[in-house]
Design a protein around this motif. Structure first.
Motif, PDB file in Angstrom:
ATOM      1  N   ILE A   1       0.852  -1.208   0.000  1.00  0.00           N
ATOM      2  CA  ILE A   1       0.000   0.000   0.000  1.00  0.00           C
ATOM      3  C   ILE A   1       0.882   1.250   0.000  1.00  0.00           C
ATOM      4  O   ILE A   1       0.653   2.192  -0.767  1.00  0.00           O
ATOM      5  CB  ILE A   1      -0.964  -0.007   1.211  1.00  0.00           C
ATOM      6  CG1 ILE A   1      -1.993  -1.142   1.064  1.00  0.00           C
ATOM      7  CG2 ILE A   1      -1.676   1.329   1.356  1.00  0.00           C
ATOM      8  CD1 ILE A   1      -2.780  -1.456   2.309  1.00  0.00           C
ATOM      9  N   LEU A   2       1.928   1.237   0.858  1.00  0.00           N
ATOM     10  CA  LEU A   2       2.811   2.413   0.926  1.00  0.00           C
ATOM     11  C   LEU A   2       3.512   2.645  -0.415  1.00  0.00           C
ATOM     12  O   LEU A   2       3.698   3.793  -0.823  1.00  0.00           O
ATOM     13  CB  LEU A   2       3.841   2.239   2.054  1.00  0.00           C
ATOM     14  CG  LEU A   2       3.270   2.386   3.471  1.00  0.00           C
ATOM     15  CD1 LEU A   2       4.312   2.014   4.518  1.00  0.00           C
ATOM     16  CD2 LEU A   2       2.752   3.797   3.728  1.00  0.00           C
TER      17      LEU A   2
ATOM     18  N   LYS B   1       2.286   1.862  -3.388  1.00  0.00           N
ATOM     19  CA  LYS B   1       1.283   2.412  -4.308  1.00  0.00           C
ATOM     20  C   LYS B   1       1.086   3.900  -4.062  1.00  0.00           C
ATOM     21  O   LYS B   1       0.981   4.692  -4.992  1.00  0.00           O
ATOM     22  CB  LYS B   1      -0.067   1.707  -4.109  1.00  0.00           C
ATOM     23  CG  LYS B   1      -0.206   0.452  -4.938  1.00  0.00           C
ATOM     24  CD  LYS B   1      -1.634  -0.037  -4.917  1.00  0.00           C
ATOM     25  CE  LYS B   1      -1.748  -1.326  -5.705  1.00  0.00           C
ATOM     26  NZ  LYS B   1      -3.094  -1.891  -5.665  1.00  0.00           N
ATOM     27  N   ILE B   2       1.000   4.244  -2.783  1.00  0.00           N
ATOM     28  CA  ILE B   2       0.752   5.639  -2.419  1.00  0.00           C
ATOM     29  C   ILE B   2       1.980   6.494  -2.717  1.00  0.00           C
ATOM     30  O   ILE B   2       1.859   7.637  -3.150  1.00  0.00           O
ATOM     31  CB  ILE B   2       0.330   5.717  -0.940  1.00  0.00           C
ATOM     32  CG1 ILE B   2      -1.118   5.246  -0.846  1.00  0.00           C
ATOM     33  CG2 ILE B   2       0.480   7.109  -0.362  1.00  0.00           C
ATOM     34  CD1 ILE B   2      -1.524   4.844   0.510  1.00  0.00           C
TER      35      ILE B   2
ATOM     36  N   GLU C   1       2.022   8.010  -5.936  1.00  0.00           N
ATOM     37  CA  GLU C   1       1.018   9.073  -6.141  1.00  0.00           C
ATOM     38  C   GLU C   1       1.536  10.435  -5.699  1.00  0.00           C
ATOM     39  O   GLU C   1       1.091  11.462  -6.174  1.00  0.00           O
ATOM     40  CB  GLU C   1      -0.249   8.751  -5.326  1.00  0.00           C
ATOM     41  CG  GLU C   1      -0.905   7.470  -5.745  1.00  0.00           C
ATOM     42  CD  GLU C   1      -2.360   7.660  -6.030  1.00  0.00           C
ATOM     43  OE1 GLU C   1      -2.919   8.657  -5.572  1.00  0.00           O
ATOM     44  OE2 GLU C   1      -2.930   6.801  -6.721  1.00  0.00           O
ATOM     45  N   LYS C   2       2.478  10.429  -4.700  1.00  0.00           N
ATOM     46  CA  LYS C   2       3.067  11.651  -4.109  1.00  0.00           C
ATOM     47  C   LYS C   2       2.030  12.532  -3.412  1.00  0.00           C
ATOM     48  O   LYS C   2       1.911  12.525  -2.220  1.00  0.00           O
ATOM     49  CB  LYS C   2       3.868  12.434  -5.141  1.00  0.00           C
ATOM     50  CG  LYS C   2       5.196  11.733  -5.454  1.00  0.00           C
ATOM     51  CD  LYS C   2       5.976  12.496  -6.472  1.00  0.00           C
ATOM     52  CE  LYS C   2       7.201  11.646  -6.848  1.00  0.00           C
ATOM     53  NZ  LYS C   2       7.867  12.147  -8.015  1.00  0.00           N
ATOM     54  N   GLU C   3       1.283  13.287  -4.180  1.00  0.00           N
ATOM     55  CA  GLU C   3       0.296  14.198  -3.584  1.00  0.00           C
ATOM     56  C   GLU C   3      -1.084  13.580  -3.692  1.00  0.00           C
ATOM     57  O   GLU C   3      -1.381  12.984  -4.719  1.00  0.00           O
ATOM     58  CB  GLU C   3       0.261  15.526  -4.370  1.00  0.00           C
ATOM     59  CG  GLU C   3       1.517  16.334  -4.258  1.00  0.00           C
ATOM     60  CD  GLU C   3       1.603  17.092  -2.961  1.00  0.00           C
ATOM     61  OE1 GLU C   3       0.572  17.652  -2.541  1.00  0.00           O
ATOM     62  OE2 GLU C   3       2.691  17.115  -2.363  1.00  0.00           O
ATOM     63  N   PRO C   4      -1.935  13.715  -2.632  1.00  0.00           N
ATOM     64  CA  PRO C   4      -3.319  13.282  -2.821  1.00  0.00           C
ATOM     65  C   PRO C   4      -3.921  14.023  -4.008  1.00  0.00           C
ATOM     66  O   PRO C   4      -3.762  15.233  -4.131  1.00  0.00           O
ATOM     67  CB  PRO C   4      -4.011  13.688  -1.523  1.00  0.00           C
ATOM     68  CG  PRO C   4      -2.923  13.825  -0.537  1.00  0.00           C
ATOM     69  CD  PRO C   4      -1.706  14.261  -1.311  1.00  0.00           C
ATOM     70  N   LYS C   5      -4.551  13.257  -4.892  1.00  0.00           N
ATOM     71  CA  LYS C   5      -5.017  13.842  -6.152  1.00  0.00           C
ATOM     72  C   LYS C   5      -6.363  14.518  -6.052  1.00  0.00           C
ATOM     73  O   LYS C   5      -7.214  14.042  -5.322  1.00  0.00           O
ATOM     74  CB  LYS C   5      -5.161  12.742  -7.205  1.00  0.00           C
ATOM     75  CG  LYS C   5      -3.873  12.333  -7.843  1.00  0.00           C
ATOM     76  CD  LYS C   5      -4.175  11.219  -8.832  1.00  0.00           C
ATOM     77  CE  LYS C   5      -2.933  10.605  -9.394  1.00  0.00           C
ATOM     78  NZ  LYS C   5      -3.242   9.401 -10.151  1.00  0.00           N
TER      79      LYS C   5
END
Lengths: 187, 134
Positions: free
Chosen positions: B44-45, B47-48, B51-55
């Motif tokens: 999970i970490l 994958k996140i 993403e860097k910033e919450p989209k």
């Protein structure tokens, strides 16, 4: 400012986000996994939905309005992700949601991560004799230990109705399992 | 804010929770692979991390549903505009017809002022039609 608000601020800040999210995972990963597993049955399904749930939680944090607790909000996301998963399967297989549920239950009995004795298998079957809403409410209360108010928020049903559904389901499961114990063990 | 922690659970609460989570294997026969939660946490970490910033959600214009909605909105706007223009045109034409009718009505009234009143017509009518019928 409450501890929870401070924690949410940490989740939203660039500096603390990573550490805060690790704490969130430590606290909620297992809880949410079991919540999801009871809805989608097999380990493989639950693993997929759990990963999607945490990615969605991470993405949706900036939009979290704090109208409910972080705890309830995350359960609601997990519940919705599970439903989305089941609906996707029902579309792919061109069958109803009930039929998908039945199919997944059959798969559970073949799952290598299902190791149950006769009584446990019987309990699983009894749970699936309940109406869909009754089963969900019973599982959320009895196994996930959620409050009636929280279940009402997650399922968007009135709290009074949730209580009625729970007591009806609990009585049914109890009666059926007593019967099983009497027959199996000749009590 | 340099220190934060998820609201702590007391030990009793934590122990109860652990017991309850174990009910899934004890009562329902559900199990997970060894070290599953540690491996899953890392996945999970990862994958996140990508993403860097919450989209914030971007709407793709390549999505057929979005394209269809946009096309439908434009068509609707176009139809409403045309309809309103036509309605305006009809209203102005109706006004013109009413004006002309009113003018003609006025003309008749005006013309009638110049016609001489005569009793001869009435007398003729009485003689030829009404009296003959008796």
């Amino acid at each position: 400012m409450t501890n929870e608000t401070e924690f949410i601020n940490a989740l939203l800040s660039k500096k603390h986000r990573e550490r805060a999210f690790k704490q969130l995972l430590d606290r909620y990963q297992e809880r949410l996994y079991w919540h999801i597993r009871k809805l989608v049955h097999t380990h493989e399904n639950a693993n997929d939905v759990l990963q999607n749930t945490f990615v969605r939680i991470y993405r949706s944090l900036p939009n979290f309005k704090q109208n409910s607790s972080l705890h309830t909000w995350m359960y609601k996301i997990a519940y919705n992700e599970s439903l989305r998963f089941l609906e996707k399967h029902s579309k792919e297989l061109r069958v109803s949601l009930d039929e998908v549920n039945e199919k997944h239950l059959e798969n559970l009995f073949q799952d290598s991560y299902f190791n149950a004795n006769e009584v446990q298998v019987k309990l699983q079957k009894v749970l699936h004799e309940l109406a869909d809403k009754e089963r969900k409410v019973f599982q959320m209360k009895y196994y996930d230990d959620l409050k009636f108010r929280e279940i009402a928020e997650i399922l968007t049903i009135k709290e009074g109705t949730i209580k009625t559904l729970y007591y009806k389901a609990a009585k049914y499961v109890e009666d059926k399992m007593v019967q099983v114990m009497v027959t199996e063990h000749k009590i | 804010m340099d220190t934060f922690n998820y609201p702590e659970q007391d030990k009793k609460e934590g122990a109860l929770e652990t017991q309850r989570l174990k009910m899934h294997s004890k009562e329902l026969g559900l199990e997970v692979p060894e070290n599953y939660f540690e491996i899953s946490k890392q996945e999970i970490l990862n994958k996140i991390g990508t993403e860097k910033e919450p989209k914030t959600k971007l709407i793709s214009l390549q999505n057929k549903k979005v394209l269809f909605s946009i096309a439908a909105s434009i068509a609707l706007l176009f139809t409403i505009t045309i309809f309103q223009m036509k309605e305006g045109l009809f209203k102005s034409q109706e006004k013109k017809v009413r004006k002309i009718a009113l003018l003609e009505e006025n003309n008749d009234l005006i013309n009638s002022l110049f016609v001489e009143d005569s009793d001869d017509f009435v007398e003729d009518y009485l003689n030829t039609k009404v009296l003959e019928d008796l």
